[in-house]
Motif scaffolding. Structure first.
Motif, PDB file in Angstrom:
ATOM      1  N   GLY A 176     -17.100  10.241  26.018  1.00 23.81           N
ATOM      2  CA  GLY A 176     -16.470  11.337  26.043  1.00 23.81           C
ATOM      3  C   GLY A 176     -15.557  11.650  27.308  1.00 23.81           C
ATOM      4  O   GLY A 176     -15.484  13.012  27.537  1.00 23.81           O
ATOM      5  N   LYS A 177     -15.572  10.753  28.207  1.00 24.43           N
ATOM      6  CA  LYS A 177     -14.985  11.101  29.810  1.00 24.43           C
ATOM      7  C   LYS A 177     -13.403  10.696  29.620  1.00 24.43           C
ATOM      8  O   LYS A 177     -13.052  10.187  28.761  1.00 24.43           O
ATOM      9  CB  LYS A 177     -15.718  10.225  30.517  1.00 24.43           C
ATOM     10  N   GLN A 178     -12.950  11.177  30.571  1.00 24.77           N
ATOM     11  CA  GLN A 178     -11.486  10.994  30.921  1.00 24.77           C
ATOM     12  C   GLN A 178     -11.394   9.611  31.837  1.00 24.77           C
ATOM     13  O   GLN A 178     -12.314   9.522  32.583  1.00 24.77           O
ATOM     14  CB  GLN A 178     -10.670  12.210  31.523  1.00 24.77           C
ATOM     15  N   GLY A 179     -10.311   8.674  31.453  1.00 25.72           N
ATOM     16  CA  GLY A 179     -10.225   7.468  32.127  1.00 25.72           C
ATOM     17  C   GLY A 179      -8.915   7.093  31.735  1.00 25.72           C
ATOM     18  O   GLY A 179      -7.925   7.747  31.105  1.00 25.72           O
ATOM     19  N   MET A 180      -8.614   5.657  31.875  1.00 28.11           N
ATOM     20  CA  MET A 180      -7.331   4.865  31.379  1.00 28.11           C
ATOM     21  C   MET A 180      -7.358   4.916  29.822  1.00 28.11           C
ATOM     22  O   MET A 180      -8.266   4.320  29.410  1.00 28.11           O
ATOM     23  CB  MET A 180      -7.176   3.831  32.176  1.00 28.11           C
ATOM     24  N   VAL A 181      -6.326   5.227  29.352  1.00 26.92           N
ATOM     25  CA  VAL A 181      -6.095   5.271  28.027  1.00 26.92           C
ATOM     26  C   VAL A 181      -4.792   4.687  27.568  1.00 26.92           C
ATOM     27  O   VAL A 181      -3.914   4.420  28.660  1.00 26.92           O
ATOM     28  CB  VAL A 181      -6.233   6.433  27.171  1.00 26.92           C
ATOM     29  N   LEU A 182      -4.580   4.147  26.329  1.00 31.43           N
ATOM     30  CA  LEU A 182      -3.187   3.759  25.824  1.00 31.43           C
ATOM     31  C   LEU A 182      -2.438   4.816  25.309  1.00 31.43           C
ATOM     32  O   LEU A 182      -3.092   5.506  24.246  1.00 31.43           O
ATOM     33  CB  LEU A 182      -3.343   2.421  25.006  1.00 31.43           C
ATOM     34  N   GLU A 183      -1.338   5.148  25.619  1.00 34.68           N
ATOM     35  CA  GLU A 183      -0.609   6.298  24.972  1.00 34.68           C
ATOM     36  C   GLU A 183       0.571   5.588  24.172  1.00 34.68           C
ATOM     37  O   GLU A 183       1.371   4.788  24.755  1.00 34.68           O
ATOM     38  CB  GLU A 183      -0.078   7.324  25.930  1.00 34.68           C
ATOM     39  N   VAL A 184       0.433   5.853  22.888  1.00 31.53           N
ATOM     40  CA  VAL A 184       1.556   5.376  22.056  1.00 31.53           C
ATOM     41  C   VAL A 184       2.266   6.350  21.432  1.00 31.53           C
ATOM     42  O   VAL A 184       1.914   7.341  20.767  1.00 31.53           O
ATOM     43  CB  VAL A 184       0.921   4.392  20.938  1.00 31.53           C
ATOM     44  N   LYS A 185       3.624   6.180  21.451  1.00 28.74           N
ATOM     45  CA  LYS A 185       4.628   7.207  20.888  1.00 28.74           C
ATOM     46  C   LYS A 185       5.497   6.573  20.048  1.00 28.74           C
ATOM     47  O   LYS A 185       6.276   5.595  20.440  1.00 28.74           O
ATOM     48  CB  LYS A 185       5.269   8.015  22.107  1.00 28.74           C
ATOM     49  N   VAL A 186       5.772   6.947  18.857  1.00 25.94           N
ATOM     50  CA  VAL A 186       6.713   6.489  17.846  1.00 25.94           C
ATOM     51  C   VAL A 186       7.550   7.371  16.868  1.00 25.94           C
ATOM     52  O   VAL A 186       6.926   8.423  17.069  1.00 25.94           O
ATOM     53  CB  VAL A 186       6.073   5.337  16.976  1.00 25.94           C
ATOM     54  N   LYS A 187       8.721   7.222  16.800  1.00 26.51           N
ATOM     55  CA  LYS A 187       9.463   7.958  15.959  1.00 26.51           C
ATOM     56  C   LYS A 187      10.258   7.165  14.812  1.00 26.51           C
ATOM     57  O   LYS A 187      10.655   6.045  15.004  1.00 26.51           O
ATOM     58  CB  LYS A 187      10.586   8.718  16.882  1.00 26.51           C
ATOM     59  N   SER A 188      10.318   7.731  13.781  1.00 25.82           N
ATOM     60  CA  SER A 188      11.449   7.336  12.631  1.00 25.82           C
ATOM     61  C   SER A 188      10.616   5.719  12.092  1.00 25.82           C
ATOM     62  O   SER A 188      11.085   4.720  12.640  1.00 25.82           O
ATOM     63  CB  SER A 188      12.666   7.222  13.133  1.00 25.82           C
ATOM     64  N   ARG A 189      10.047   6.060  11.068  1.00 21.85           N
ATOM     65  CA  ARG A 189       9.595   4.696  10.504  1.00 21.85           C
ATOM     66  C   ARG A 189      10.763   3.999   9.711  1.00 21.85           C
ATOM     67  O   ARG A 189      11.169   4.707   8.746  1.00 21.85           O
ATOM     68  CB  ARG A 189       8.340   5.035   9.522  1.00 21.85           C
ATOM     69  N   THR A 190      10.904   2.668  10.069  1.00 21.80           N
ATOM     70  CA  THR A 190      11.808   1.836   9.259  1.00 21.80           C
ATOM     71  C   THR A 190      11.248   0.722   8.438  1.00 21.80           C
ATOM     72  O   THR A 190      11.922   0.205   7.732  1.00 21.80           O
ATOM     73  CB  THR A 190      12.769   1.025  10.381  1.00 21.80           C
ATOM     74  N   GLY A 191       9.765   0.619   8.867  1.00 18.95           N
ATOM     75  CA  GLY A 191       9.293  -0.474   7.947  1.00 18.95           C
ATOM     76  C   GLY A 191       8.107  -0.153   7.029  1.00 18.95           C
ATOM     77  O   GLY A 191       7.994   1.433   6.876  1.00 18.95           O
TER      78      GLY A 191
END
Ligand SMILES: [Zn+2]
Length: 321
Positions: free
Chosen positions: A172-187
């Motif tokens: 439950g610690k803070q550290g390095m993470v992957l941030e994923v942002k997407v908009k408008s699904r086409t598939g």
């Protein structure tokens, strides 16, 4: 180790394949661009997830990240095994993380709630260091099974769930993470399936596992909520879909997820997501229903181990999507 008065369950575990974050970032971005109009993946320091819009029970999802797959659909159908109940504090000790921050989907305890329901686990355990558990979990249920259009999503202060849970645990610690942002699904793929299939196509039979939280920031999504246990055995996908209740729910939805690119022979549920909100919506995520409008924002990490707790001896593939 379990304390002497605790139940003990059969346990297996396997190490996952943990690629470099920057490599995974490229792999995921390639897949997401095929399914969404706009996509970005970045390696960032985890934001404080106790804050809005996340409302989690611990500030981060880093430190000893692991998937904990407990019980399974074979304990729910064709006929339910109501004795399959799991206490998260016991589970946390079993996976060597007594003070774990545990998030993710499961079934709620029919013993505590009085009926079968969805559970959205969001709990930071005190562990052996004293203090108290910080439980911000939810359940979603039908108040009356005769009206399959009405549901309630409410705070759930118990640590008991079952007969299946597909969880992500960390310190439950803070550290390095992957941030994923997407908009408008086409598939055609939902947000998680898109990433899971992309990892599978790149890494083959090396199991890459991820977990964390994502926000459906805009649009609507199709979620199911289980009614009470079925009187009749559920033997086919059609029977299960007729038994489940499906609902169109509104953003913002906070979604807790885990997914694995390849099952290393642990009979896993390889993808599972449950959502909650502060406006009465929540349940099991299937897909968004507003592809043009939808926006997703995820904070994810790679799990280093997969723990399999109380794996059913007799299994089947029904009801895993
Ligand atoms: Zn579910």
């Amino acid at each position: 180790m379990a304390k002497p008065d605790e139940k003990s369950f059969p346990l297996q575990f396997k190490d996952t394949h943990v690629p470099d974050f920057h490599e995974v970032k490229k792999v995921l971005l390639d897949g997401l661009k095929k399914n969404f109009m706009v996509a970005s993946v970045d390696v960032i320091t985890c934001p404080d997830l106790t804050q809005s819009p996340w409302d989690l029970a611990s500030p981060g999802i880093c430190g000893s990240p692991r998937i904990v797959d407990i019980g399974g659909v074979p304990y729910l159908m064709p006929v339910p095994n109501k004795s399959k109940l799991y206490n998260l504090a016991e589970v946390a000790r079993l996976v060597d993380l007594p003070g774990a921050f545990i998030i993710g989907p499961g079934a709620g305890s029919s013993r505590v709630v009085g009926k079968n329901c969805e559970m959205i686990v969001n709990a930071k355990l005190a562990g052996d260091g004293g203090g108290s558990d910080n439980i911000k979990s939810w359940i979603a249920k039908l108040p009356d099974d005769n009206d399959r259009t009405k549901y309630v999503v409410e705070s759930y202060q118990s640590l008991e769930g079952g007969p299946l849970m597909n969880l992500f645990a960390s310190e439950g610690k803070q550290g390095m993470v992957l941030e994923v942002k997407v908009k408008s699904r086409t598939g055609p793929e939902n947000f998680i399936t898109c990433m899971r299939k992309q990892l599978a196509s790149h890494y083959g039979d090396k199991p890459v596992a991820m977990g964390g939280v994502f926000l459906i920031a805009k649009g609507k999504a199709n979620l199911h909520i289980m009614p009470d246990f079925s009187d009749k055995p559920l033997n086919t996908a059609e029977e299960i879909n007729k038994w489940l209740t499906f609902h169109d729910m509104s953003a913002p939805l906070v979604c807790l997820c885990e997914f694995v690119s390849h099952d290393p022979d642990l009979d896993l549920r390889i993808e599972h997501t449950h959502c909650f909100s502060n406006h009465g919506d929540g349940g099991h995520y299937h897909y968004d229903t507003t592809p043009e409008e939808v926006e997703y924002h995820a904070i994810l990490v790679l799990a280093e181990k997969i723990y399999r707790v109380d794996r059913p001896q007799e299994t089947h593939q029904l009801g895993r999507d």
